[in-house]
Design an enzyme around this catalytic site. Sequence first.
Site: not given
Lengths: 200, 251
Positions: B11, B130
Amino acid sequence: MKVAIIRYNAGNVQSVVYALERLGVTPLWTDDHEVIKNADKVIFPGQGEASTTMAYLQQKGLDRLIVNLKQPVLGICIGLQLMCRHSEEGDTNCLGIFDLEVKKFVRPDAKNAHDQYKIPHMGWNRLENCQGKIFSGLNNPYVYYVHSFYAAIGAETAGTTDYILPFSGVLQKGNFYAVQAHIEKSGDDGQKMLANFLEL
Amino acid sequence: MLTKRIVPCLDIKDGRTVKGVNFVELKDAGDPVELAAIYSKQGADELVFLDITATVEKRKTLVNLVKRVAREVNIPFTVGGGIGSKEDVSALLGAGADKVSVNSAAVRNPGLINELSQEFGSQCIVVAIDSKYINGQHLVHTHGGRTPTEVETIGWALEVENRGAGEILLTSMDHDGTKGGFANELTATISDLLTIPVIASGGAGDMGHFTDVFTTGKADAALAASIFHYKEIDIDKLKVKLSEDGITMRL
């Protein structure tokens, strides 16, 4: 060493350039016939669709140029498929360097095979029945595949991979070599195959 | 035989690696290129770079970082975060990314998936989903998991496949950051319904969780971040263990 990468309407060439640079070679990405003819090695890479890439090669006269090259030539991914006789993708007559048909993967009917066979064949798989100098120092290496069409097995098969059925992972005939996998993205073993090709 | 894939996720925020616990608290875990090279040496099969703040802050994903990674690393990698147009994708693939992942923009405009797969080929278009379980339903969330939608996860997975996605990166928001294991049931349901590969993400805490997600969860690949960044699990040891458990691995 002068290495030419054939420039045409296929994508994903930048990673081949980087892979060669990691091996200390700065390739020329070109469609200039003279530059390609005079290179020590020629690489024919890319991702694309058979009929549109083949039409482009014909339009630029690159089809005749490629089949008449005398130095070591390496096709990668769509390059391998275009070096075969014919592809089911767009019912396309290809370069015919390898006397093989390129077919689309068909998923087996069996219900329990569902989660085993996805298409495209995407990920790492093993090369077996490996023959020739391109495999020097390697033992059935794992390489990275992304493809929905495959070349069948034939006399020119120099390495096989099994996915749904065994297919040609590597082809060789005279000065012409071809790999279906993205060896430029296949870790250290892929890099070794590329280095072996440069040493031919 | 095609192997299952272990995919460390990096990330990225401001060019550095971070990992959020449930995407909220962020910690700094090093230089992305250096970390990518280490993972590659350890046997990672693929890498994912997610510019996690890109959507929220409307930033473009870092093309320069992609170039540095592509020069250095010889395994495939995917870049995601704030990708919303053909131009974004073209710039990232041109810089050397093998695949891009789209998330919020695809939910906002599902036609984008068709557009991108026709232009660049399905094989390089990953749709990231997600998902969070709310009132008996798995619902798609956008903007790094902050924004709930009314889109149902399983239906959305089918739709993105029909629109030309080449792969799905499924993150369970319920499991992410918990280290309690992957969302095996949801992953298996989606993997069974779809013909494209599914990367499972969220919840990895120990080696057994990976075995579970490849067997019970029927995932094609498993993604994790912090357990790799903080060296709680070594990728090379993990792959040996999975191989011993009968899962095909590239060793």
